[in-house]
Design a protein around this motif. Structure first.
Motif, PDB file in Angstrom:
ATOM      1  N   PRO A 409       0.815  -1.226   0.000  1.00  0.00           N
ATOM      2  CA  PRO A 409       0.000   0.000   0.000  1.00  0.00           C
ATOM      3  C   PRO A 409       0.844   1.269   0.000  1.00  0.00           C
ATOM      4  CG  PRO A 409      -0.003  -1.007   2.180  1.00  0.00           C
ATOM      5  CD  PRO A 409       0.688  -1.971   1.272  1.00  0.00           C
ATOM      6  N   PHE A 410       2.088   1.180   0.456  1.00  0.00           N
ATOM      7  CA  PHE A 410       2.967   2.353   0.504  1.00  0.00           C
ATOM      8  C   PHE A 410       3.958   2.306  -0.660  1.00  0.00           C
ATOM      9  CE2 PHE A 410       6.940   4.416   1.672  1.00  0.00           C
ATOM     10  CZ  PHE A 410       6.496   5.670   2.051  1.00  0.00           C
ATOM     11  N   GLY A 411       4.305   3.464  -1.180  1.00  0.00           N
ATOM     12  CA  GLY A 411       5.309   3.478  -2.245  1.00  0.00           C
ATOM     13  C   GLY A 411       5.298   4.777  -3.018  1.00  0.00           C
ATOM     14  N   ILE A 412       6.030   4.789  -4.118  1.00  0.00           N
ATOM     15  CA  ILE A 412       6.107   5.964  -4.973  1.00  0.00           C
ATOM     16  C   ILE A 412       5.663   5.578  -6.375  1.00  0.00           C
ATOM     17  CG2 ILE A 412       7.933   7.059  -3.642  1.00  0.00           C
ATOM     18  CD1 ILE A 412       9.930   6.065  -5.758  1.00  0.00           C
ATOM     19  N   ARG A 413       5.293   6.582  -7.155  1.00  0.00           N
ATOM     20  CA  ARG A 413       4.852   6.351  -8.527  1.00  0.00           C
ATOM     21  C   ARG A 413       6.003   6.709  -9.465  1.00  0.00           C
ATOM     22  NH1 ARG A 413       0.277   3.777  -9.673  1.00  0.00           N
ATOM     23  NH2 ARG A 413      -0.891   5.325 -10.831  1.00  0.00           N
ATOM     24  N   MET A 414       6.434   5.698 -10.236  1.00  0.00           N
ATOM     25  CA  MET A 414       7.433   5.908 -11.277  1.00  0.00           C
ATOM     26  C   MET A 414       6.828   5.468 -12.594  1.00  0.00           C
ATOM     27  SD  MET A 414      10.041   7.175  -9.675  1.00  0.00           S
ATOM     28  CE  MET A 414      11.418   7.007 -10.812  1.00  0.00           C
ATOM     29  N   ALA A 415       7.493   5.779 -13.697  1.00  0.00           N
ATOM     30  CA  ALA A 415       6.955   5.423 -15.003  1.00  0.00           C
ATOM     31  C   ALA A 415       7.666   4.193 -15.559  1.00  0.00           C
ATOM     32  CB  ALA A 415       7.088   6.593 -15.979  1.00  0.00           C
ATOM     33  N   ASP A 416       6.897   3.356 -16.243  1.00  0.00           N
ATOM     34  CA  ASP A 416       7.431   2.178 -16.921  1.00  0.00           C
ATOM     35  C   ASP A 416       8.422   2.613 -18.000  1.00  0.00           C
ATOM     36  OD1 ASP A 416       7.310   0.296 -19.355  1.00  0.00           O
ATOM     37  OD2 ASP A 416       6.455  -0.941 -17.786  1.00  0.00           O
ATOM     38  N   ARG A 769       8.341  12.247 -25.398  1.00  0.00           N
ATOM     39  CA  ARG A 769       8.083  12.495 -23.975  1.00  0.00           C
ATOM     40  C   ARG A 769       9.334  13.076 -23.317  1.00  0.00           C
ATOM     41  NH1 ARG A 769       6.687   6.882 -23.881  1.00  0.00           N
ATOM     42  NH2 ARG A 769       8.212   6.564 -22.220  1.00  0.00           N
ATOM     43  N   PHE A 770       9.100  13.919 -22.298  1.00  0.00           N
ATOM     44  CA  PHE A 770      10.230  14.475 -21.552  1.00  0.00           C
ATOM     45  C   PHE A 770      10.317  13.766 -20.209  1.00  0.00           C
ATOM     46  CE2 PHE A 770      11.926  17.444 -18.363  1.00  0.00           C
ATOM     47  CZ  PHE A 770      13.182  17.638 -18.906  1.00  0.00           C
ATOM     48  N   TYR A 771      11.401  13.047 -19.999  1.00  0.00           N
ATOM     49  CA  TYR A 771      11.617  12.355 -18.732  1.00  0.00           C
ATOM     50  C   TYR A 771      13.093  12.037 -18.585  1.00  0.00           C
ATOM     51  CZ  TYR A 771      11.706   8.143 -21.683  1.00  0.00           C
ATOM     52  OH  TYR A 771      12.005   7.218 -22.652  1.00  0.00           O
ATOM     53  N   ARG A 772      13.469  11.668 -17.379  1.00  0.00           N
ATOM     54  CA  ARG A 772      14.834  11.232 -17.084  1.00  0.00           C
ATOM     55  C   ARG A 772      14.755   9.867 -16.397  1.00  0.00           C
ATOM     56  NH1 ARG A 772      15.990  14.364 -20.212  1.00  0.00           N
ATOM     57  NH2 ARG A 772      17.323  16.209 -20.100  1.00  0.00           N
ATOM     58  N   GLU A 773      15.645   8.988 -16.788  1.00  0.00           N
ATOM     59  CA  GLU A 773      15.629   7.648 -16.210  1.00  0.00           C
ATOM     60  C   GLU A 773      16.495   7.584 -14.955  1.00  0.00           C
ATOM     61  OE1 GLU A 773      14.551   4.822 -20.014  1.00  0.00           O
ATOM     62  OE2 GLU A 773      16.660   5.034 -19.464  1.00  0.00           O
ATOM     63  N   VAL A 774      16.145   6.652 -14.082  1.00  0.00           N
ATOM     64  CA  VAL A 774      16.850   6.515 -12.816  1.00  0.00           C
ATOM     65  C   VAL A 774      16.944   5.020 -12.477  1.00  0.00           C
ATOM     66  CG1 VAL A 774      14.663   6.886 -11.592  1.00  0.00           C
ATOM     67  CG2 VAL A 774      16.796   7.097 -10.349  1.00  0.00           C
ATOM     68  N   TRP A 775      18.115   4.626 -11.985  1.00  0.00           N
ATOM     69  CA  TRP A 775      18.331   3.222 -11.597  1.00  0.00           C
ATOM     70  C   TRP A 775      18.149   3.086 -10.093  1.00  0.00           C
ATOM     71  CZ3 TRP A 775      21.998   1.104  -8.234  1.00  0.00           C
ATOM     72  CH2 TRP A 775      22.107  -0.289  -8.239  1.00  0.00           C
ATOM     73  N   ILE A 776      17.385   2.077  -9.685  1.00  0.00           N
ATOM     74  CA  ILE A 776      17.148   1.814  -8.262  1.00  0.00           C
ATOM     75  C   ILE A 776      17.576   0.383  -7.971  1.00  0.00           C
ATOM     76  CG2 ILE A 776      15.421   1.687  -6.424  1.00  0.00           C
ATOM     77  CD1 ILE A 776      13.779   3.752  -7.946  1.00  0.00           C
ATOM     78  N   GLY A 777      18.538   0.242  -7.051  1.00  0.00           N
ATOM     79  CA  GLY A 777      19.024  -1.074  -6.660  1.00  0.00           C
ATOM     80  C   GLY A 777      18.729  -1.333  -5.196  1.00  0.00           C
ATOM     81  N   LEU A 778      18.232  -2.530  -4.895  1.00  0.00           N
ATOM     82  CA  LEU A 778      17.849  -2.890  -3.531  1.00  0.00           C
ATOM     83  C   LEU A 778      18.666  -4.084  -3.055  1.00  0.00           C
ATOM     84  CD1 LEU A 778      13.973  -2.631  -3.959  1.00  0.00           C
ATOM     85  CD2 LEU A 778      15.420  -1.036  -2.719  1.00  0.00           C
ATOM     86  N   GLY A 779      19.512  -3.867  -2.084  1.00  0.00           N
ATOM     87  CA  GLY A 779      20.234  -4.944  -1.442  1.00  0.00           C
ATOM     88  C   GLY A 779      21.177  -5.730  -2.317  1.00  0.00           C
ATOM     89  N   GLY A 780      21.503  -5.208  -3.494  1.00  0.00           N
ATOM     90  CA  GLY A 780      22.420  -5.910  -4.381  1.00  0.00           C
ATOM     91  C   GLY A 780      21.798  -7.084  -5.110  1.00  0.00           C
ATOM     92  N   ALA A 787      11.543   5.466 -15.075  1.00  0.00           N
ATOM     93  CA  ALA A 787      11.526   6.818 -15.620  1.00  0.00           C
ATOM     94  C   ALA A 787      10.877   7.770 -14.619  1.00  0.00           C
ATOM     95  CB  ALA A 787      10.756   6.845 -16.943  1.00  0.00           C
ATOM     96  N   THR A 788      11.509   8.936 -14.441  1.00  0.00           N
ATOM     97  CA  THR A 788      10.898  10.003 -13.651  1.00  0.00           C
ATOM     98  C   THR A 788      10.243  10.969 -14.623  1.00  0.00           C
ATOM     99  OG1 THR A 788      12.674   9.814 -12.016  1.00  0.00           O
ATOM    100  CG2 THR A 788      11.281  11.759 -11.895  1.00  0.00           C
ATOM    101  N   GLU A 789       8.949  10.835 -14.762  1.00  0.00           N
ATOM    102  CA  GLU A 789       8.196  11.726 -15.656  1.00  0.00           C
ATOM    103  C   GLU A 789       7.113  12.403 -14.836  1.00  0.00           C
ATOM    104  OE1 GLU A 789       5.577  11.613 -19.804  1.00  0.00           O
ATOM    105  OE2 GLU A 789       6.695   9.851 -19.164  1.00  0.00           O
ATOM    106  N   VAL A 790       7.019  13.715 -14.951  1.00  0.00           N
ATOM    107  CA  VAL A 790       6.066  14.465 -14.129  1.00  0.00           C
ATOM    108  C   VAL A 790       5.182  15.321 -15.021  1.00  0.00           C
ATOM    109  CG1 VAL A 790       7.590  14.527 -12.122  1.00  0.00           C
ATOM    110  CG2 VAL A 790       7.716  16.367 -13.795  1.00  0.00           C
ATOM    111  N   SER A 791       4.087  15.800 -14.451  1.00  0.00           N
ATOM    112  CA  SER A 791       3.170  16.673 -15.178  1.00  0.00           C
ATOM    113  C   SER A 791       3.757  18.071 -15.301  1.00  0.00           C
ATOM    114  CB  SER A 791       1.829  16.731 -14.442  1.00  0.00           C
ATOM    115  OG  SER A 791       2.025  17.313 -13.159  1.00  0.00           O
TER     116      SER A 791
END
Length: 841
Positions: A409-416, A769-780, A787-791
Motif C-alpha cells: 500500500p505504501f510506495g512511490i509512482r514511477m513510469a514504466d 516524452r520528456f523524462y529522465r531515467e533513474v536506476w534503483i538497486g535494492l540490497g544488491g 523513468a521520472t516523468e512528471v506533469s
C-alpha cells in the motif's frame, strides 16, 4: 454468384467438452492444465539468468510423458492508461500527475501456459482432419485409467521445477478463470473475442474465408515459423539489444523479444513443443537417412539432406538431447485496412530482426487459430511443425514481461521504461519484509543536470502525502517551490522553510518546547550544542568542564520549569551562568583551572545580546519543529561560515533525532543534499554515523544526495556510515563518468548486471516524452531502471531553473500570492504551446 460457404454455429464445432477439477477436457478426451505465468521484468535479466530460465524450462518439460503438448501463449494487447483520480484524498499535484498520463497507450502482456496430454494418433493428424472439417464429433474414452493420474502428477512436478527456479512463477488457473462467470469472461471467451478486458466480452461472428480471417471487425494476419529453413543457423537464449548497450555494457533480451513487447501492436505469440516418442523419431530419421542415401546419386539435394539427417542423429545419440517437434506463430490483428497493412509489415520486420524468414501464412490461419483455443492443442496440424531438439525449441520462448506494480500500500509512482505508464513502486517497506534490504536508507548519486532534484522532489512529495515526516537539508533552493506549495495548502501549519538572509537571519531557540518539559534527549542535545559553541573541533573538554556544563544546563532548565513566567532562550542561559551559576560555583569552591567561567562566558558572548550572532539562538517565534511534517533547512548562504554552519547542522540533527524518538509508529525521513562541509566536522560525522545505524529502529530512513562519490569517501566515518548502511542505492545518468565508472562500481559494490543497467540509462528515450531515467538497486539483488516523468504542474513546482522560478513567482504575486493558481495557468499555457507545435499546419 451463389454463396457456397455454409454458416455453422460455434456450438456445433466447439472442440471442448467440459472443465473438471481445473482440467480442460476436449471432445477427443485430451486433458489440458492451464497456468498463468509471471515472467521477469523487461531489461532486468542478464545473459546468465536467461540461461538459467532456459535450463529450468528444459528440466520441467522433460518430466512430461510422451505425446504431451506444451503451448505457451503470450498475449499482447493495446490498452490506454486509466488514471486513478480520488477527488477527496489526492492532492493537487497527485491529480495533475494522474491526468498527465490519462489515455496513454501501452502494450499489456499476459502469459498463459497450457500442458496437454493427447494420444499418438491425435499428434499425427493433419489439417484435413481438424475438428473444423469433421461433420460429427464422437467423444472417446481413455482406456488406461492411470493415464490421467500420471499426467497430472507430471504437471505438478513441472510446476514445482519452474517455480523453484526463482525467475518464472506459474499459477494454476481455476475453473471459473477458464470458463468465466456471469460477471467476468473466462480464458476461452477472451480468446474467441481476442480481448483481455475483464468486462463481459461480446462474441462476434468468425469469418473463415480463404486468405481472409475476421473476428468481428478484427482482421487477422498470421506469420509462422513452421519450417527449420525459416530459422537462423544458430539460436540463443538471449541477444544483445543494441539500443540500450554501450561499448562498456550489455543490455540483454530474450531471443524472441522482437515478437514480444518490442512488437507494438495487438498480437498473440504462440509457441508449441510436441513431445513424441523419441525412439520413434530417431528410427524415422534413420529410415529417412537411408532413403536419401540411396537416392543421392540422382540428386545433389538428396545427398545434402542425408548429411543433415546424419548430423541430427549424431547430435541426438552423442549428447543425449531430446528430439521434439516445434512450431511458433505470431497472430496479429487490426480493424482498418491501413493499420492492418502496417501490422503485417511490422510483424515481418520483427521476425527478420530474429534473423528468421518472415512467412506470411494466409491459408492455415483458421486451422492454427482453432488449435490455439485453450485446451485444443491436440487439433494442431502435424505438417505445420518441424523437428528439432528441446534446447533449441525453448530458445524461441519469450522470457520477459512489463514492469509490475508492487502490492504494497505504501510506495512511490514511477513510469514504466518501455511504455511510460505509471507503476507503483515500494522501495522501503516490502523489501524490508521480504528480507531484500535490512534498512530503508538511500544513497542517491547523479551529476548535475541528470534530474536529481526532480527525482528527490518527486520522492519526498509522495512520502509527505502518505503521512511521513520529511526533513530536508539543502544547499541550492531545490525544494523551495514544493515547500511553499505545502505551506500554502496547510494554511501555514506545515511547509517550514528555514534559510539565512540578511534582513531575516536564520534563528532558533534550543530551550523552547511545546510541552515545557525537558527529557534526557533534549538536555543532552542542549549540552552538545553549547559544547560545540565553546570548544574547537580539535579541542576536547576536561571531565570537570563537562560536569560543570551539565550542571549549568540542568540548573537553568530547573529554573525555567519552576518559573513559568520566564521566557527561556540563550540570553537567559548566559545571564544565569554569569550571575546565579557563578555564585553556585563559588559556594562549591570550584577552582578556575577546573572550570574557567569567565573564559566560558567570553567564548559564548558573540551569541549573547548585542553580539555578532545574537539572533541565532534567541528566536521569539516559539517554534517546535517536532510536529511539523515538512521542513526545509536551506544552508546555501551559510555554507562557508565556520561559526553558523556547525551550530545550524547540530540543531538540524537534534530536530530529527527528537522526531525519531518521540513520533512512535510514524514514518520519518531526513534527506541531506550537497552539504558536505557540514558533514566533515567530527561532531557531525558521529551524528551521521549514529543516524544511519539506528534510524531503521524508529521507522525512519536517512537519504544522502550527492554529485560526486569522492565527496563521501573523503570522510572515512561518513563513507562507512552512509554507503555501508544504505541498502537502497539510486543512480542517475552516469554518462559523464563513463570512463571512470569502474571506480564508482568498486566503491558502491555494484555487480556487472547493475553496471549494465546503469549505463543504459537514457540511451533510448522516447522522443515524444520528456523524462529522465533513474536506476534503483535494492540490497544488491533486485534492481531496475525506471523513468521520472512528471506533469507540467509538477515541473513548475520542482524546477531549479532560475528563469522559470521567477516566472512562477511573478505570476503568483499578480494573483495575490496564489501559487497554485499561478502554476495551473502556466501549465495550461505550456500545454497549449506544445499542442500548437505538435499539430501540423
Amino acid at each position: 454468384m451463389r454463396n457456397v460457404l455454409k454458416a455453422e454455429t460455434l456450438e456445433q464445432k466447439f472442440p471442448l467438452l467440459c472443465v473438471e477439477k481445473g482440467c480442460i477436457v476436449s471432445k477427443d478426451a485430451d486433458l489440458t492444465v492451464a497456468f498463468e505465468a509471471e515472467l521477469p521484468e523487461l531489461y532486468t535479466v542478464t545473459s546468465a539468468e536467461y540461461e538459467a530460465i532456459h535450463s529450468s524450462w528444459i528440466k520441467a518439460i522433460k518430466v512430461l510423458p510422451n505425446y504431451s503438448v506444451v503451448c505457451k501463449q503470450d498475449w499482447f494487447t493495446k490498452e490506454n492508461y486509466c488514471p486513478d483520480l480520488k477527488t477527496d484524498e489526492q492532492s493537487f499535484l497527485s491529480k495533475s500527475y494522474e491526468r498527465h498520463f490519462n489515455e496513454r497507450p501501452y502494450l499489456n502482456h499476459k502469459c498463459y501456459l497450457y500442458l496437454t496430454k493427447t494420444t499418438k494418433e491425435r499428434s499425427r493428424r493433419k489439417s484435413d482432419f481438424n475438428t473444423l472439417c469433421r461433420g460429427f464429433l464422437l467423444p472417446k474414452e481413455i482406456s488406461d485409467k492411470d493415464t490421467a493420474a500420471k499426467f497430472l502428477e507430471a504437471v505438478e512436478q513441472f510446476e514445482r521445477i519452474v517455480n523453484d527456479s526463482g525467475y518464472v512463477k506459474l499459477r494454476r488457473l481455476g475453473t471459473d478463470e477458464i470458463t468465466g462467470t456471469k460477471d467476468r469472461p473466462g480464458l476461452v471467451e477472451k480468446y474467441f473475442s481476442l480481448s483481455q478486458e475483464e468486462t463481459a466480452a461480446v462474441l462476434e461472428d468468425i469469418c473463415l474465408e480463404p486468405g481472409v480471417m475476421r473476428i468481428g471487425d478484427k482482421r487477422l494476419c498470421l506469420h509462422t515459423l513452421s519450417d527449420a529453413e525459416d530459422l537462423p543457423g544458430k539460436v540463443n537464449t538471449d541477444m544483445r539489444y543494441e539500443r540500450m548497450s554501450t561499448d562498456r555494457s550489455d543490455c540483454r533480451l530474450s531471443f524472441a523479444a522482437p515478437v514480444g513487447l518490442l512488437l507494438s501492436c495487438n498480437h498473440i505469440y504462440s509457441q508449441y513443443i510436441f513431445i513424441d516418442d523419441a525412439q520413434e523419431i530417431l528410427q524415422h530419421m534413420e529410415k529417412t537417412s537411408r532413403n536419401m542415401l540411396s537416392l543421392s546419386k540422382y540428386s545433389r539435394s538428396n545427398a545434402i539432406n542425408q548429411e543433415w539427417a546424419e548430423m541430427y542423429l549424431d547430435e541426438a545419440h552423442t549428447k543425449g538431447v531430446l528430439p521434439v517437434r516445434c512450431h511458433c506463430n505470431v497472430m496479429a490483428w487490426a480493424e482498418d485496412e491501413e493499420e492492418f497493412r502496417r501490422v503485417k509489415n511490422d510483424t515481418g520486420s520483427q521476425l527478420a530482426m530474429m534473423e528468421c524468414t518472415p512467412r506470411h501464412n494466409t491459408i492455415d490461419t483458421p486451422v492454427l487459430y482453432w488449435a490455439g483455443i485453450p485446451g485444443n492443442a491436440g487439433d494442431f496440424p502435424a505438417e505445420e511443425s518441424f523437428y528439432t531438439f528441446l534446447e533449441q525449441a525453448v530458445c524461441l520462448f519469450t522470457a520477459e514481461t512489463n514492469y509490475r506494480s508492487s502490492p504494497s500500500p505504501f510506495g512511490i509512482r514511477m513510469a514504466d521504461r518501455q511504455s511510460g505508464i505509471p507503476i507503483h513502486l515500494d522501495i522501503s517497506d516490502l523489501p524490508m519484509k521480504r528480507g531484500i534490504i535490512t534498512n530503508r536508507n538511500k544513497f542517491i548519486l547523479g551529476p548535475s543536470g541528470s534530474g536529481k532534484s526532480f527525482f528527490t522532489n518527486h520522492l519526498v512529495r509522495q512520502y509527505y502525502e502518505q503521512g511521513a515526516h520529511v526533513l530536508l537539508v539543502d544547499t541550492g533552493n531545490s525544494y523551495q517551490g514544493l515547500c511553499r506549495m505545502i505551506h500554502d495548502r496547510s494554511n501555514g501549519e506545515d511547509g517550514i522553510y528555514i534559510t539565512y538572509e540578511e534582513d531575516d537571519p536564520i534563528a532558533f531557540n534550543p530551550f523552547y518546547t511545546d510541552s515545557g518539559q525537558f527529557d534526557v534527549e533534549k538536555r543532552e542535545s542542549i549540552k552538545t550544542l553549547i559544547l560545540t559553541l565553546w570548544k574547537r573541533e580539535d579541542e576536547s573538554p576536561k571531565r570537570s568542564e563537562e560536569v560543570a556544563l551539565s550542571g549549568a544546563v540542568n540548573a537553568y532548565l530547573r529554573k525555567i520549569t519552576e518559573d513559568k513566567g520566564l521566557a527561556p532562550d540563550f540570553n537567559g542561559f548566559y545571564e544565569f551562568v554569569r550571575d546565579d551559576y557563578r555564585r553556585m560555583m563559588e559556594e562549591k569552591k570550584v577552582r578556575e583551572k577546573d572550570f574557567d567561567i569567565d573564559g566560558f562566558l567570553n567564548v559564548l558572548e558573540p551569541f549573547y545580546r548585542g553580539g555578532d550572532y545574537d539572533f541565532l539562538l534567541n528566536s521569539d517565534k516559539e517554534l517546535d519543529l517536532t510536529n511539523k511534517r515538512f521542513i526545509v533547512f536551506e544552508l546555501d548562504n551559510i555554507s562557508g561560515n565556520k561559526v553558523l554552519l556547525p551550530v545550524v547542522t547540530l540543531i538540524i540533527m537534534e530536530t530529527f533525532i527528537s522526531k525519531m524518538r518521540k513520533l512512535k509508529g510514524i514514518r520519518k525521513m531526513i534527506l541531506i543534499e550537497e552539504c558536505w562541509k557540514a558533514l566533515m566536522s567530527a561532531n557531525m560525522s558521529e551524528y551521521i554515523k549514529y543516524l544511519f545505524k539506528t534510524v531503521r529502529k524508529y521507522f525512519g530512513e536517512a537519504v544522502v544526495v550527492t554529485q560526486e562519490v569522492d565527496d563521501i569517501i573523503s570522510s572515512p566515518v561518513v563513507k562507512e556510515a552512509i554507503i555501508n548502511n544504505s541498502d537502497c542505492k539510486i543512480l542517475l545518468d552516469q554518462r559523464k563518468y563513463m570512463n571512470k565508472f569502474e571506480h564508482i562500481q568498486k566503491l558502491l559494490g555494484l555487480t556487472e548486471k547493475e553496471k549494465g543497467q546503469i549505463l543504459s540509462i537514457n540511451q533510448a528515450n522516447h522522443s515524444g516524452r520528456f523524462y529522465r531515467e533513474v536506476w534503483i538497486g535494492l540490497g544488491g539483488t533486485h534492481s531496475a531502471v525506471y523513468a521520472t516523468e512528471v506533469s507540467e504542474e509538477e515541473y513548475l513546482v520542482f524546477t531549479t531553473e532560475e528563469s522559470e522560478k521567477l516566472e512562477v513567482r511573478k505570476l503568483a504575486e499578480e494573483l495575490d500570492g496564489n501559487l497554485e493558481l499561478a502554476i495551473r495557468r502556466l501549465a495550461e499555457k505550456k500545454r497549449e504551446e506544445q499542442n500548437q507545435t505538435s499539430t501540423p499546419e
